[in-house]
Motif scaffolding. Structure first.
Motif, PDB file in Angstrom:
ATOM      1  N   SER A  86       0.814  -1.217   0.000  1.00 32.96           N
ATOM      2  CA  SER A  86       0.000   0.000   0.000  1.00 32.96           C
ATOM      3  C   SER A  86       0.845   1.263   0.000  1.00 32.96           C
ATOM      4  CB  SER A  86      -0.934   0.009   1.218  1.00 32.96           C
ATOM      5  OG  SER A  86      -0.186   0.133   2.421  1.00 32.96           O
ATOM      6  N   GLY A  87       2.114   1.148   0.389  1.00 28.14           N
ATOM      7  CA  GLY A  87       2.978   2.312   0.451  1.00 28.14           C
ATOM      8  C   GLY A  87       3.807   2.557  -0.799  1.00 28.14           C
ATOM      9  N   VAL A  88       3.716   1.664  -1.775  1.00 29.84           N
ATOM     10  CA  VAL A  88       4.485   1.831  -3.011  1.00 29.84           C
ATOM     11  C   VAL A  88       3.840   2.922  -3.860  1.00 29.84           C
ATOM     12  CG1 VAL A  88       5.355   0.716  -5.104  1.00 29.84           C
ATOM     13  CG2 VAL A  88       5.196  -0.580  -2.969  1.00 29.84           C
ATOM     14  N   ASP A  89       4.658   3.819  -4.339  1.00 29.14           N
ATOM     15  CA  ASP A  89       4.179   4.946  -5.142  1.00 29.14           C
ATOM     16  C   ASP A  89       3.389   4.456  -6.349  1.00 29.14           C
ATOM     17  OD1 ASP A  89       4.403   7.910  -5.881  1.00 29.14           O
ATOM     18  OD2 ASP A  89       5.239   6.932  -7.655  1.00 29.14           O
ATOM     19  N   ALA A  90       2.253   5.108  -6.632  1.00 29.97           N
ATOM     20  CA  ALA A  90       1.371   4.704  -7.725  1.00 29.97           C
ATOM     21  C   ALA A  90       2.091   4.732  -9.073  1.00 29.97           C
ATOM     22  CB  ALA A  90       0.137   5.603  -7.766  1.00 29.97           C
ATOM     23  N   ALA A  91       2.959   5.716  -9.270  1.00 26.41           N
ATOM     24  CA  ALA A  91       3.700   5.812 -10.537  1.00 26.41           C
ATOM     25  C   ALA A  91       4.640   4.621 -10.711  1.00 26.41           C
ATOM     26  CB  ALA A  91       4.488   7.118 -10.576  1.00 26.41           C
ATOM     27  N   THR A  92       5.210   4.155  -9.599  1.00 32.39           N
ATOM     28  CA  THR A  92       6.097   2.989  -9.652  1.00 32.39           C
ATOM     29  C   THR A  92       5.314   1.740 -10.011  1.00 32.39           C
ATOM     30  OG1 THR A  92       7.579   3.951  -7.995  1.00 32.39           O
ATOM     31  CG2 THR A  92       7.715   1.571  -8.328  1.00 32.39           C
ATOM     32  N   VAL A  93       4.143   1.581  -9.408  1.00 31.08           N
ATOM     33  CA  VAL A  93       3.284   0.432  -9.711  1.00 31.08           C
ATOM     34  C   VAL A  93       2.898   0.439 -11.187  1.00 31.08           C
ATOM     35  CG1 VAL A  93       1.067  -0.674  -9.248  1.00 31.08           C
ATOM     36  CG2 VAL A  93       2.374   0.314  -7.365  1.00 31.08           C
ATOM     37  N   GLU A  94       2.548   1.610 -11.712  1.00 32.60           N
ATOM     38  CA  GLU A  94       2.165   1.715 -13.117  1.00 32.60           C
ATOM     39  C   GLU A  94       3.336   1.378 -14.037  1.00 32.60           C
ATOM     40  OE1 GLU A  94      -0.243   2.188 -16.367  1.00 32.60           O
ATOM     41  OE2 GLU A  94      -0.774   2.040 -14.241  1.00 32.60           O
ATOM     42  N   ARG A  95       4.515   1.829 -13.678  1.00 30.01           N
ATOM     43  CA  ARG A  95       5.696   1.526 -14.490  1.00 30.01           C
ATOM     44  C   ARG A  95       5.972   0.027 -14.526  1.00 30.01           C
ATOM     45  NH1 ARG A  95       9.179   4.295 -11.893  1.00 30.01           N
ATOM     46  NH2 ARG A  95      10.204   2.592 -10.768  1.00 30.01           N
ATOM     47  N   GLU A  96       5.906  -0.632 -13.364  1.00 34.33           N
ATOM     48  CA  GLU A  96       6.129  -2.072 -13.311  1.00 34.33           C
ATOM     49  C   GLU A  96       5.056  -2.818 -14.095  1.00 34.33           C
ATOM     50  OE1 GLU A  96       8.742  -3.689 -12.028  1.00 34.33           O
ATOM     51  OE2 GLU A  96       9.592  -1.708 -11.595  1.00 34.33           O
ATOM     52  N   SER A  97       3.826  -2.350 -14.011  1.00 31.10           N
ATOM     53  CA  SER A  97       2.721  -2.979 -14.746  1.00 31.10           C
ATOM     54  C   SER A  97       2.949  -2.871 -16.248  1.00 31.10           C
ATOM     55  CB  SER A  97       1.390  -2.325 -14.369  1.00 31.10           C
ATOM     56  OG  SER A  97       1.105  -2.496 -12.999  1.00 31.10           O
ATOM     57  N   ASN A  98       3.393  -1.710 -16.709  1.00 31.16           N
ATOM     58  CA  ASN A  98       3.646  -1.500 -18.133  1.00 31.16           C
ATOM     59  C   ASN A  98       4.762  -2.396 -18.640  1.00 31.16           C
ATOM     60  OD1 ASN A  98       1.629   0.427 -18.389  1.00 31.16           O
ATOM     61  ND2 ASN A  98       3.023   2.156 -17.997  1.00 31.16           N
ATOM     62  N   ILE A  99       5.788  -2.578 -17.815  1.00 30.08           N
ATOM     63  CA  ILE A  99       6.893  -3.463 -18.200  1.00 30.08           C
ATOM     64  C   ILE A  99       6.387  -4.881 -18.390  1.00 30.08           C
ATOM     65  CG2 ILE A  99       9.033  -4.538 -17.387  1.00 30.08           C
ATOM     66  CD1 ILE A  99       9.678  -1.857 -16.023  1.00 30.08           C
ATOM     67  N   LEU A 100       5.534  -5.333 -17.474  1.00 28.17           N
ATOM     68  CA  LEU A 100       4.968  -6.688 -17.566  1.00 28.17           C
ATOM     69  C   LEU A 100       4.091  -6.823 -18.810  1.00 28.17           C
ATOM     70  CD1 LEU A 100       4.066  -7.171 -13.799  1.00 28.17           C
ATOM     71  CD2 LEU A 100       5.708  -8.539 -15.079  1.00 28.17           C
ATOM     72  N   ARG A 101       3.338  -5.780 -19.126  1.00 23.39           N
ATOM     73  CA  ARG A 101       2.479  -5.829 -20.314  1.00 23.39           C
ATOM     74  C   ARG A 101       3.307  -5.886 -21.594  1.00 23.39           C
ATOM     75  NH1 ARG A 101      -0.250  -1.612 -17.348  1.00 23.39           N
ATOM     76  NH2 ARG A 101      -2.105  -2.453 -16.312  1.00 23.39           N
ATOM     77  N   GLU A 102       4.378  -5.101 -21.631  1.00 24.89           N
ATOM     78  CA  GLU A 102       5.229  -5.085 -22.818  1.00 24.89           C
ATOM     79  C   GLU A 102       5.934  -6.423 -23.013  1.00 24.89           C
ATOM     80  OE1 GLU A 102       7.867  -1.781 -22.551  1.00 24.89           O
ATOM     81  OE2 GLU A 102       6.254  -0.291 -22.438  1.00 24.89           O
ATOM     82  N   LYS A 103       6.372  -7.033 -21.919  1.00 21.08           N
ATOM     83  CA  LYS A 103       7.059  -8.322 -22.002  1.00 21.08           C
ATOM     84  C   LYS A 103       6.128  -9.440 -22.445  1.00 21.08           C
ATOM     85  CE  LYS A 103       9.839  -9.525 -18.683  1.00 21.08           C
ATOM     86  NZ  LYS A 103      10.369  -9.736 -17.305  1.00 21.08           N
ATOM     87  N   ASN A 104       4.837  -9.244 -22.222  1.00 22.42           N
ATOM     88  CA  ASN A 104       3.853 -10.289 -22.549  1.00 22.42           C
ATOM     89  C   ASN A 104       2.831  -9.806 -23.577  1.00 22.42           C
ATOM     90  OD1 ASN A 104       4.390 -12.572 -20.387  1.00 22.42           O
ATOM     91  ND2 ASN A 104       4.543 -10.614 -19.307  1.00 22.42           N
TER      92      ASN A 104
END
Length: 308
Positions: free
Chosen positions: A204-222
Motif C-alpha cells: 500500500s505504500g508503493v508509489d502509484a507511478a512505480t506500480v504503473e511503471r512495473e505494470s507497463n513493463i509486464l504488459r510489454e514483455k507479454n
C-alpha cells in the motif's frame, strides 16, 4: 538608525552574493555604510559562503541520534569526503541531529532552531562553518520518528564515528514488550533495511507511478496475450515485485527462511508482547544528487601542465 533602501540592499547583494536578509542586517549594523557592510559580511563568513553555494556538495555525513521513543536522522553534505573527516564538521552534524529531536521534524524547523546556549541558528552555524573550512556545505534533509510505546532503533553503516556514517536507518517498533529485546530486534531490522533498501513498508505504500511503471513493463514483455491472461500476469508479477521491494515481504537477511513480517510476529513471545513496525527511514549519503563529472586525474594533470 540609518535609512536602509532597497537599492542599497541590491548593491550589497551584487557585491557579495549574500542573501537579502543578511545584507539588510549588515547595513543596519554598519549604519548604511556599503563597504563596511561588505567587511561585516566577510567577517561573518556570509559573503564567502554565498560564493561557494553553486558548487555541488554530494559528500558528507549521515547523522543519527536516538532517545528511546524518538529519534532523528539528518544528512549534511560537503564537497569532499576529506571534509567529512573534519572534527568541526562532524561535531556540527552530530549536534544538528540532537537538535532535530526537539523540532517539528522539518528541514525548515531544524534550520531555524538555535544551537544550545548560543544565539546562532543551525543555518547560521553552517554558514560560519563554510567560511571556516572553505567548502560548500548543505543541510539537505531531516526525518524524525516517534512511538508512544516501544522503541526507535537505529543503525549506521560505514560508521566513521559514533552515530555518523554513510547510511543511517531508523526503525519504529510499537510494543509494550521488553525495551532491551525490542532494541536488539530493531537493530537487526535496521541492518536489513540498510542492506536491502526497501521502497515501502508494504504494497500500500508503493508509489502509484512505480506500480504503473512495473505494470507497463509486464504488459510489454507479454504483449499479444489475451486480456484475461494479461490481467493475471500483471497481478502475479506485481506480487513478486512487492516481495522484493517492500520491507514486510522481504526475506529477512539474518534468516532467509522467514520474511520480516514473520520475524515480527514470532518476536512477540520473545519480547513479551505484540510488535508492530510502524515506520522506517533510510538515508544513503548523496542519494539522488547528480555529481559533476570532471576529468580523470591524468587528464586533469595534463590540463594543468598545458596551462603552466
Amino acid at each position: 538608525m540609518a535609512n536602509i533602501t532597497a537599492a542599497m540592499v541590491k548593491e550589497l547583494r551584487e557585491k557579495t552574493g549574500a542573501g537579502m536578509m543578511d545584507c539588510k542586517g549588515a547595513l543596519n549594523e554598519t549604519q548604511g555604510d556599503i563597504e563596511a557592510a561588505v567587511d561585516w559580511l566577510r567577517k561573518k563568513g556570509l559573503a564567502k559562503a554565498a560564493k561557494k553555494a553553486g558548487r555541488v556538495a554530494a559528500e558528507g555525513l549521515v547523522a543519527v541520534e536516538s532517545a528511546g521513543r524518538h529519534a532523528a536522522v539528518v544528512e549534511v553534505n560537503s564537497e569532499t569526503d576529506f571534509v567529512a573527516r573534519n572534527d568541526a564538521f562532524q561535531a556540527f552534524a552530530r549536534e544538528a541531529a540532537k537538535i532535530a529531536l526537539n523540532t517539528d521534524g522539518t528541514l525548515e524547523g531544524l534550520q531555524a532552531a538555535h544551537f544550545p546556549g548560543a544565539t546562532e541558528t543551525v543555518s547560521e552555524k553552517l554558514q560560519a562553518l563554510i567560511a571556516t573550512i572553505g567548502e560548500n556545505m548543505n543541510l539537505r534533509r531531516v526525518t524524525k520518528l516517534e512511538v508512544k510505546k516501544g522503541v526507535i532503533a537505529s543503525y549506521v553503516h560505514n560508521q566513521i564515528s559514533e552515530g555518523l556514517g554513510k547510511i543511517g536507518v531508523l526503525v519504529a517498533l510499537e510494543s509494550e514488550g521488553d525495551v532491551d529485546a525490542l532494541s536488539a530486534l530493531g537493530r537487526q531490522i535496521a541492518m536489513h533495511i540498510a542492506a536491502t533498501n526497501p521502497v515501502a513498508l508494504d504494497a500500500s505504500g508503493v508509489d502509484a507511478a512505480t506500480v504503473e511503471r512495473e505494470s507497463n513493463i509486464l504488459r510489454e514483455k507479454n504483449a499479444g496475450k489475451p486480456d484475461h491472461v494479461m490481467a493475471k500476469i500483471v497481478e502475479s508479477g506485481l506480487k513478486s515485485y512487492y516481495k522484493e521491494v517492500t520491507l514486510l515481504e522481504q526475506p529477512f537477511v539474518h534468516d532467509g527462511s522467514k520474511t520480516v513480517s514473520q520475524v515480527l510476529k514470532e518476536a512477540g513471545s520473545k519480547v513479551g508482547g505484540p510488535v508492530t513496525l510502524t515506520g522506517f527511514v533510510r538515508y544513503a549519503l548523496g542519494d539522488g544528487i547528480e555529481k559533476e563529472e570532471g576529468p580523470d586525474f591524468a587528464t586533469e594533470v595534463a590540463q594543468q601542465a598545458g596551462r603552466a
